[in-house]
Scaffold this motif. Structure first.
Motif, short mmCIF file in Angstrom:
data_model
loop_
_atom_site.label_atom_id
_atom_site.label_comp_id
_atom_site.label_asym_id
_atom_site.label_seq_id
_atom_site.Cartn_x
_atom_site.Cartn_y
_atom_site.Cartn_z
N VAL A 190 0.48 -1.09 -0.20
CA VAL A 190 0.25 0.14 0.00
C VAL A 190 0.99 1.17 0.10
O VAL A 190 0.89 2.46 -0.52
N ARG A 214 0.94 3.60 -3.04
CA ARG A 214 0.95 5.55 -2.27
C ARG A 214 2.08 6.60 -2.94
O ARG A 214 1.67 7.50 -3.50
N GLN A 249 -7.46 -0.42 -0.62
CA GLN A 249 -7.13 1.01 0.19
C GLN A 249 -5.82 2.57 0.00
O GLN A 249 -5.65 3.19 -0.15
N THR A 250 -6.54 3.15 -1.72
CA THR A 250 -5.86 3.95 -2.23
C THR A 250 -7.23 3.66 -3.73
O THR A 250 -6.47 4.48 -4.75
N GLU A 287 -7.94 6.68 -4.51
CA GLU A 287 -7.49 7.75 -5.29
C GLU A 287 -7.11 7.64 -7.19
O GLU A 287 -6.59 8.15 -7.44
N LYS A 288 -6.63 5.83 -7.34
CA LYS A 288 -5.62 4.88 -8.04
C LYS A 288 -6.65 4.48 -8.48
O LYS A 288 -7.86 4.03 -8.30
N CYS A 335 -6.82 1.14 -11.08
CA CYS A 335 -6.17 -0.14 -10.35
C CYS A 335 -6.40 -1.12 -11.03
O CYS A 335 -7.53 -1.25 -11.45
#
Ligand code: 13P
Ligand code: SF4
Length: 305
Positions: free
Chosen positions: A133, A137, A159-160, A162-163, A165
Motif C-alpha cells: 500500500v 501511494r 486502500q488507495t 485515489e488510484k 488500479c
C-alpha cells in the motif's frame, strides 16, 4: 542421519564456508530452526543486500533467491532446491507484461516480488505484502498496473481509492483456496479469536479479518496484541515461530489447504548437499539484473508505514 546431527553438520559447514543461512517464514520447522535469519520477502531482501557474508543459502523459493542475486551480485546465492518455484510468479511472463503495458501506456507498473527477474525488469517499481500500500501511494501516476496477484491488487485498490488500479489475473493457489465458510466455522468455534490474514487471500476473506499483513507482520501482531487466540490465514510454516514466541497463546489453522508445496520441498539433506557442492546457484543475466534492481531499489527507498 538423525535430525540434530544433520543440523549441527549444516551449521558447522555454514560457519566454515562463511555462509549465511536464510529461511522464509513458510519453510519446514527444522530448516527455520537452523537459519541465521528468518523473515518475510521484504526482510530477506534487505538482509541479502546488507550482509557481508559472501555466500547466501536461500531456503525459500526461486523468486526470493533471485531477488537476493539481483540485489547482491557480488555474492554467491544458493537455492538448495532448484525446483522450488512459485506458481503465482509463473502466471506472468515478461512478454505478457509488455503487451499489458502496451494496452495501458499511461500506467505505472507495480510488481509484487513474487515474480521473475525478467518481469521485474519490465516493471517500474516492486512491492511486497508488507509495503504494497505504501508503494502504491508513493507512485505519482494515477493509473497503476498491479502484477501478478489479483488479490493483492484488489487489496491495494481498496486502500488507495485515489488510484485507478488494473490487476493482472494471477493468484496464489494456496491462499486463493481459503473459503469464507472455513473462516466462518473457525470464528464460530473460537468466537474470542482474532483473525489475521495474508493479502493473497480473496477479498471476501480479507473483509472478515481483524488484521491484514505480511507473514512477519503476523509475528508482530500476535506478540503485541493482548488476545490469546488467533485464526491464522496463511501458509502453515508460520506456526512454528508463532507458537515458539507466544507459548501462552493459541493459533488456529482454519483450513487444510494452507500448505505451499514449493516451500516444503527444501529438506535438511538439500541444505547440506548445497553447502558441500556450492550448487544450485541462482544467477541473473546482467542486462535483466540491472533493470530488475532499479525496480527493487525504488521499492526499498519507499518509507515504511
Ligand atoms: P511474505 O512476503 O508475506 O512473506 O509472503 C511471501 C509469500 O510467498 C506469500 O505467499
Ligand atoms: Fe507462491 Fe503461494 Fe507458495 Fe507464496 S504460498 S510461494 S505465493 S505459491
Amino acid at each position: 542421519m538423525n535430525q540434530k546431527r544433520l543440523q549441527q553438520q549444516i551449521r558447522q559447514l555454514a560457519a566454515d564456508q562463511g555462509a549465511l543461512l536464510m529461511a522464509h517464514n513458510y519453510e519446514r520447522d527444522e530448516i527455520q530452526e537452523i537459519a541465521d535469519i528468518t523473515g518475510d520477502s521484504l526482510a530477506l531482501s534487505i538482509e541479502a543486500k546488507k550482509t557481508d557474508k559472501q555466500i547466501i543459502v536461500f531456503c525459500g523459493v526461486h523468486f526470493m533467491a533471485e531477488s537476493a542475486a539481483i540485489l547482491a551480485p557480488d555474492k554467491i546465492v544458493l537455492l538448495p532446491r532448484a525446483d522450488a518455484g512459485c506458481p503465482m510468479a509463473d502466471m506472468v511472463t515478461a512478454e505478457g507484461l509488455r503487451k499489458f503495458k502496451q494496452q495501458h501506456p499511461d500506467a505505472t507498473v507495480v510488481t509484487y516480488v513474487n515474480s521473475s527477474a525478467a518481469v521485474k525488469a519490465e516493471s517500474d517499481i516492486c512491492c511486497t505484502s508488507s509495503n504494497a500500500v505504501s508503494v502504491a501511494r508513493s507512485v505519482k501516476a494515477k493509473k497503476l498496473l498491479l502484477v501478478p496477484d489479483r488479490n493483492l491488487g484488489r487489496y491495494i485498490a481498496s486502500q488507495t481509492p485515489e488510484k485507478e488500479c488494473i490487476c493482472w489475473e494471477g493468484y496464489c493457489p494456496v491462499h486463493d483456496q481459503l473459503k469464507v465458510e472455513e473462516i466462518k466455522q473457525a470464528k464460530e468455534d473460537h468466537p474470542e479469536a482474532l483473525f489475521m490474514v495474508h493479502p493473497e487471500c480473496q477479498p471476501e476473506i480479507l473483509e472478515m479479518a481483524d488484521h491484514i499483513c505480511s507473514t512477519s507482520g503476523m509475528y508482530e501482531f500476535a506478540a503485541k496484541n493482548p488476545a490469546k487466540k488467533f485464526i491464522v490465514g496463511t501458509e502453515n510454516g508460520i506456526l512454528w515461530r508463532l507458537r515458539k514466541e507466544n507459548p501462552d497463546k493459541q493459533f488456529i489453522v482454519p483450513s487444510p489447504v494452507l500448505v505451499c508445496r514449493d516451500m516444503k520441498l527444501t529438506r535438511l539433506e538439500d541444505v547440506l548437499l548445497c553447502l558441500e557442492t556450492m550448487k544450485p546457484q541462482v544467477t541473473v543475466p546482467e542486462e535483466i539484473r540491472v533493470k530488475a534492481k532499479q525496480a527493487l531499489d525504488k521499492m526499498l527507498a519507499v518509507p515504511r508505514d
